[in-house]
Scaffold this motif. Structure first.
Motif, mmCIF file in Angstrom:
data_model
loop_
_atom_site.group_PDB
_atom_site.id
_atom_site.type_symbol
_atom_site.label_atom_id
_atom_site.label_comp_id
_atom_site.label_asym_id
_atom_site.label_seq_id
_atom_site.Cartn_x
_atom_site.Cartn_y
_atom_site.Cartn_z
ATOM 1 N N TRP A 191 36.638 38.853 45.758
ATOM 2 C CA TRP A 191 36.358 39.380 44.453
ATOM 3 C C TRP A 191 37.586 39.887 43.482
ATOM 4 O O TRP A 191 37.555 39.901 42.526
ATOM 5 N N GLY A 236 36.394 38.986 36.209
ATOM 6 C CA GLY A 236 34.972 39.838 36.199
ATOM 7 C C GLY A 236 34.747 40.546 37.548
ATOM 8 O O GLY A 236 34.410 41.873 37.308
ATOM 9 N N SER A 237 34.764 40.062 38.542
ATOM 10 C CA SER A 237 34.576 40.773 39.733
ATOM 11 C C SER A 237 35.484 41.805 40.173
ATOM 12 O O SER A 237 34.997 43.060 40.781
ATOM 13 N N ALA A 249 36.807 43.682 37.880
ATOM 14 C CA ALA A 249 36.658 44.871 37.162
ATOM 15 C C ALA A 249 35.181 45.606 37.900
ATOM 16 O O ALA A 249 35.332 46.928 37.867
#
Length: 384
Positions: free
Chosen positions: A126, A131-132, A134
């Motif tokens: 992640w 995105g992950s 964040a």
């Protein structure tokens, strides 16, 4: 009275290393101060019956969600906060930081005073995607601490967190039951049952997926057999890669020297470790770092059984080996250099009984000194 709510997707009877980690820790917390909120293992009558039978045997309360995968949706978050209030829980342990740790702020508002989120290998993945990454940062800010398995996972997850959240990370790896995994675990009976009593055995205990490196072992078998002609590779476990591995063994011409047991009940795993002379799982990192070994508890279980280990260099796997003392770390992969390096280490161990004994004894002592469940459960109790 202080009580803890565990929120997790990873709980038996669903099989797996993370599931065993959560369950072993839960068994070492005070049962009247513990509530587990978990997903359902699998749909259908068989899954429901297995889950109900397992839950009935537990000394603590287990509440199952109707879904097979808990996500931090409004419904699941509302159910978790309801359980927190109903049972008077003041701390929460998220069995996997991502994504369940996103529920942290809501549970804090509902009265939780301590929020602990445990990371495994996938959180390191992640941390590499915007995105992950964040979302992982939000989890760090919304909990009191994120625990990590080893230095590999810590360094990658910490890079995605704020400096304050990174400073609050705590080492909490899985442990080993040294009373279950030990040198007299019944390996001789398994060898006799499989007709391997007089053969040198390289054992690999793991789920059969490409990352674990069983294919590397099969590719190394011609080199191993050239120097240890009666050696055999014992592949213990089931998984989606099994048919590919069987085909590979035939293609390489070593099918007679590779034995597949299929999935083995957990109670029989210690004896299957004990059936080996050497434990090997040359795991490798795949998909640009998204498919990575978080720690590799199998190496420690093998060490507790008194075996030297040959481990791959994926992710946190080297954290489970004292390189040169309890075994060796090799480069994972299926290229010629990786295969040759793995084969060479295995041959060296198979040909040197004294080296195997020395590494096996050192591994057993290391587990007793550092990796016992009771020691690690005390660390979790302090965090909660």
């Amino acid at each position: 009275m202080h009580k803890t709510l565990i929120v997790t997707n990873d709980f038996p009877p669903r099989p797996g290393g993370i599931q065993a980690f959560l369950h072993n820790m839960a068994l070492r917390l005070e049962p009247d101060r513990l509530v587990v909120y978990a997903s359902t293992w699998k749909r259908g009558r068989e899954g429901a019956e297995a889950t109900a039978a397992f839950d009935a045997e537990q000394p603590f309360t287990v509440v199952r969600d109707r879904t097979t995968m808990l996500l931090p949706t409004p419904r699941v978050t509302a159910r978790a906060t309801s359980l927190l209030r109903e049972h008077g829980c003041t701390s929460v342990w998220f069995g996997a930081a991502a994504p369940l740790g996103l529920m942290g702020p809501a549970l804090r508002r509902a009265g939780a005073r301590r929020l602990v989120a445990t990371s495994h290998g996938h959180e390191a993945g992640w941390a590499q995607l915007p995105g992950s990454r964040a979302l992982l940062r939000r989890i760090g800010e919304g909990t009191d601490t994120i625990t990590y398995l080893g230095e590999y996972t810590r360094s990658r997850i910490a890079a995605a967190l704020t400096p304050d959240a990174a400073d609050r990370m705590v080492h909490l790896p899985p442990g080993v039951d040294e009373k279950t995994f030990h040198p007299d675990s019944g390996g001789a009976a398994i060898r006799a049952e499989l007709g391997l009593s007089d053969r040198p055995v390289v054992v690999c205990v793991s789920r059969l997926v490409p990352r674990k490196g069983q294919d590397t072992l099969i590719l190394a078998m011609p080199r191993i057999l050239a120097r240890v002609p009666d050696a055999v590779l014992l592949v213990v476990g089931g998984g989606p890669y099994e048919q590919d591995l069987r085909k590979l063994a035939h293609r390489v011409g070593v099918a007679d020297a590779v034995r597949f047991t299929g999935a083995v009940p957990w109670a029989q795993l210690p004896a299957h470790y004990g059936a080996g002379d050497v434990f090997a799982m040359p795991c490798r990192t795949r998909r640009g770092g998204l498919d990575v070994e978080g720690l590799g508890i199998v190496y420690l279980e093998a060490s507790a059984t008194g075996l030297p280990v040959v481990a791959g260099d994926s992710g946190g796997a080297p954290d489970a080996v004292l390189d040169g003392e309890t075994g060796w770390v090799v480069r994972g992969g299926t290229d010629d250099a990786a295969v040759a390096g793995t084969g060479e280490r295995i041959v060296t161990l198979l040909q040197d009984l004294e080296l195997r004994r020395r590494m096996g004894e050192r591994g057993r002592r290391w587990v007793e000194e550092t990796w016992r469940w009771d020691l690690l459960a005390e660390r979790l109790r302090a965090l909660l």
